[in-house]
Motif scaffolding. Structure first.
Motif, PDB file in Angstrom:
ATOM      1  N   ALA A 213      11.596   8.918 -11.711  1.00 52.79           N
ATOM      2  CA  ALA A 213      10.612   8.445 -10.726  1.00 52.79           C
ATOM      3  C   ALA A 213       9.184   8.761 -11.172  1.00 52.79           C
ATOM      4  O   ALA A 213       8.291   7.928 -11.046  1.00 52.79           O
ATOM      5  N   TRP A 214       8.969   9.957 -11.694  1.00 51.69           N
ATOM      6  CA  TRP A 214       7.628  10.305 -12.188  1.00 51.69           C
ATOM      7  C   TRP A 214       7.251   9.418 -13.373  1.00 51.69           C
ATOM      8  O   TRP A 214       6.121   8.943 -13.459  1.00 51.69           O
ATOM      9  N   ARG A 215       8.206   9.191 -14.292  1.00 47.83           N
ATOM     10  CA  ARG A 215       7.916   8.322 -15.450  1.00 47.83           C
ATOM     11  C   ARG A 215       7.552   6.909 -15.004  1.00 47.83           C
ATOM     12  O   ARG A 215       6.765   6.234 -15.651  1.00 47.83           O
ATOM     13  N   GLN A 216       8.123   6.469 -13.910  1.00 45.27           N
ATOM     14  CA  GLN A 216       7.833   5.131 -13.378  1.00 45.27           C
ATOM     15  C   GLN A 216       6.469   5.059 -12.720  1.00 45.27           C
ATOM     16  O   GLN A 216       6.030   3.991 -12.346  1.00 45.27           O
ATOM     17  N   GLY A 217       5.827   6.192 -12.525  1.00 47.77           N
ATOM     18  CA  GLY A 217       4.494   6.182 -11.951  1.00 47.77           C
ATOM     19  C   GLY A 217       4.430   6.436 -10.462  1.00 47.77           C
ATOM     20  O   GLY A 217       3.353   6.309  -9.860  1.00 47.77           O
ATOM     21  N   LEU A 218       5.553   6.794  -9.851  1.00 50.29           N
ATOM     22  CA  LEU A 218       5.491   7.123  -8.434  1.00 50.29           C
ATOM     23  C   LEU A 218       4.643   8.377  -8.251  1.00 50.29           C
ATOM     24  O   LEU A 218       4.583   9.235  -9.135  1.00 50.29           O
ATOM     25  N   LYS A 219       3.987   8.483  -7.110  1.00 53.95           N
ATOM     26  CA  LYS A 219       3.082   9.601  -6.838  1.00 53.95           C
ATOM     27  C   LYS A 219       3.588  10.516  -5.721  1.00 53.95           C
ATOM     28  O   LYS A 219       3.140  11.643  -5.598  1.00 53.95           O
ATOM     29  N   ARG A 220       4.482  10.013  -4.895  1.00 57.64           N
ATOM     30  CA  ARG A 220       5.021  10.796  -3.772  1.00 57.64           C
ATOM     31  C   ARG A 220       6.511  10.499  -3.661  1.00 57.64           C
ATOM     32  O   ARG A 220       6.928   9.338  -3.654  1.00 57.64           O
ATOM     33  N   LEU A 221       7.305  11.568  -3.544  1.00 59.52           N
ATOM     34  CA  LEU A 221       8.752  11.441  -3.362  1.00 59.52           C
ATOM     35  C   LEU A 221       9.096  12.110  -2.042  1.00 59.52           C
ATOM     36  O   LEU A 221       8.714  13.254  -1.808  1.00 59.52           O
ATOM     37  N   GLU A 222       9.803  11.396  -1.180  1.00 56.36           N
ATOM     38  CA  GLU A 222      10.107  11.949   0.133  1.00 56.36           C
ATOM     39  C   GLU A 222      11.577  11.768   0.480  1.00 56.36           C
ATOM     40  O   GLU A 222      12.286  10.962  -0.134  1.00 56.36           O
ATOM     41  N   LEU A 223      12.005  12.539   1.471  1.00 53.90           N
ATOM     42  CA  LEU A 223      13.398  12.490   1.908  1.00 53.90           C
ATOM     43  C   LEU A 223      13.497  13.004   3.326  1.00 53.90           C
ATOM     44  O   LEU A 223      12.569  13.620   3.847  1.00 53.90           O
TER      45      LEU A 223
ATOM     46  N   SER B 250       0.805  -1.216   0.000  1.00 57.22           N
ATOM     47  CA  SER B 250       0.000   0.000   0.000  1.00 57.22           C
ATOM     48  C   SER B 250       0.846   1.277   0.000  1.00 57.22           C
ATOM     49  O   SER B 250       0.308   2.375   0.044  1.00 57.22           O
ATOM     50  N   MET B 251       2.180   1.127  -0.053  1.00 56.95           N
ATOM     51  CA  MET B 251       3.061   2.304  -0.100  1.00 56.95           C
ATOM     52  C   MET B 251       3.972   2.260  -1.326  1.00 56.95           C
ATOM     53  O   MET B 251       4.928   3.028  -1.410  1.00 56.95           O
ATOM     54  N   GLU B 252       3.665   1.394  -2.275  1.00 60.83           N
ATOM     55  CA  GLU B 252       4.514   1.245  -3.453  1.00 60.83           C
ATOM     56  C   GLU B 252       4.542   2.489  -4.324  1.00 60.83           C
ATOM     57  O   GLU B 252       5.389   2.629  -5.193  1.00 60.83           O
ATOM     58  N   HIS B 253       3.613   3.401  -4.116  1.00 59.94           N
ATOM     59  CA  HIS B 253       3.564   4.652  -4.880  1.00 59.94           C
ATOM     60  C   HIS B 253       4.528   5.711  -4.334  1.00 59.94           C
ATOM     61  O   HIS B 253       4.691   6.771  -4.920  1.00 59.94           O
ATOM     62  N   VAL B 254       5.194   5.408  -3.225  1.00 61.81           N
ATOM     63  CA  VAL B 254       6.082   6.345  -2.550  1.00 61.81           C
ATOM     64  C   VAL B 254       7.534   5.981  -2.832  1.00 61.81           C
ATOM     65  O   VAL B 254       7.942   4.832  -2.660  1.00 61.81           O
TER      66      VAL B 254
END
Length: 164
Positions: free
Chosen positions: A109-119, A77-81
């Motif tokens: 990362a956006w091209r791969q379909g991720l929706k949230r990027l964090e650090l 459920s967090m694979e989009h991050v």
């Protein structure tokens, strides 16, 4: 010397490990102060290459001098991050290498379909915080006294960006 930024390859594992070791040894920029063993780094890079995750290196001659990776979370459920990790060895800082690494990793990362990027970044690392802001990261919070090392506490700033 000419610097090339490109997606990581399996033959970069040792160079990546060396760069990671160099930045970790400074004890200022990474949460870890000792890099993982080379075999674990090999497994990490192999998985990223195999699954086309956003992992980039900056190469000068035959040496890896910087890296940026945004790897999806492994929890259900967090694979989009995706979580950012990056660094540039001391001798190469201030040349725009981090900027290019981050730009390429984010686009991937956006091209791969991720929706949230964090650090997470240390609060006293103003140069990194400014770089992340330049690339649309926003502060979401601060972990006070998050690290204690060499008789000093450091706060950690949590930053993220998202596209839904």
């Amino acid at each position: 010397m000419n610097i090339t930024v490109r997606q990581i390859e399996l033959n970069d594992v040792t160079g990546f490990h060396n760069a990671l070791s160099s930045v970790a040894a400074e004890k200022k920029y990474l949460l870890t102060v000792e890099p993982p063993p080379l075999d674990r780094v090999h497994d990490f890079v192999s998985k990223n290459v195999e699954q086309n995750h956003a992992q980039y290196v900056a190469v000068a001659g035959d040496s890896v001098v910087g890296w940026a990776d945004i790897v999806p979370a492994s929890r259900q459920s967090m694979e989009h991050v995706g979580r950012l990790g990056m660094g540039v060895i001391a001798e190469y800082r201030g040349r725009g290498i981090g900027d290019q690494l981050l730009k390429d990793a984010i686009a991937h990362a956006w091209r791969q379909g991720l929706k949230r990027l964090e650090l997470e970044v240390f609060a006293d690392n103003k140069a990194a915080i400014n770089l992340y802001r330049k690339h649309s990261y926003q502060v979401e919070g601060v972990k006070r006294y998050a690290r204690y090392l060499d008789d000093a506490y450091q706060d950690v700033v949590i930053m993220a960006q998202y596209r839904v």
